[in-house]
Design a protein around this motif. Structure first.
Motif: not given
Length: 136
Positions: A43-49
Motif C-alpha cells: 500500500a502506498l500513499a495516493q500521490s506516491t502511487w
C-alpha cells in the motif's frame, strides 16, 4: 525488434487472479508483447502511487485493461486510464472473470475497444495499438 511492452491495468481487489493467469498465459502464447509486472506490492500513499504508476506506464508501448465484473468500484483502473490518455499511451480492454459486452466499463474505455479473451484477438489489438501509438 523487441516485443512491445504492455502495462496491465486491473482491479486489484477483484481480479488479481485473472491478472496472474493472463500474464502467465501470455508467455506461452504467440502474441507479440511482453508484460511488465509493475503492480504495487504494498500500500502506498495516493500521490506516491500515482507518480510511480505514471512513470512506469510511460515506459510502455500500450496498456491492456483487464475488465472484470466489478469495474464500477475499480477507481485505480479509472485513474490509470486517465494517465494513459494524458501520456498518449494507447490502450484496449479484455473481458475477464465472466465480464462481457453488457458489463460496466471503466470510465474512458470504449466498448468498441474491449474484446473477448482470445490470443488471436489480443494479437490483432496489439498490432492496432502499435500502429496508433507510442513506439519507444
Amino acid at each position: 525488434m523487441a516485443n512491445p511492452r504492455a502495462f496491465i491495468s486491473f482491479d486489484f481487489d477483484n481480479n488479481s487472479g485473472e491478472k496472474m493467469y493472463f500474464s502467465g498465459q501470455s508467455v506461452n502464447s504467440r502474441t507479440p508483447f511482453s508484460i511488465e509486472d509493475w503492480s504495487s506490492k504494498t500500500a502506498l500513499a495516493q500521490s506516491t502511487w500515482q507518480q510511480i504508476i505514471e512513470d512506469k506506464m510511460k515506459k510502455c508501448n500500450m496498456m491492456i485493461v483487464l475488465v472484470g465484473k466489478n469495474m464500477s468500484t475499480a477507481t485505480g483502473v479509472n485513474k490509470e486510464i486517465q494517465m494513459a490518455i494524458k501520456n498518449n499511451v494507447p490502450f484496449f480492454g479484455v473481458y475477464v472473470d465472466g465480464a462481457d459486452s453488457s458489463s460496466t466499463l471503466p470510465v474512458g474505455l470504449a466498448r468498441n475497444r474491449t474484446i473477448s479473451w482470445t490470443w488471436e484477438g489480443i494479437a490483432s489489438a496489439i498490432s492496432q495499438m502499435m500502429k496508433e501509438g507510442k513506439n519507444l
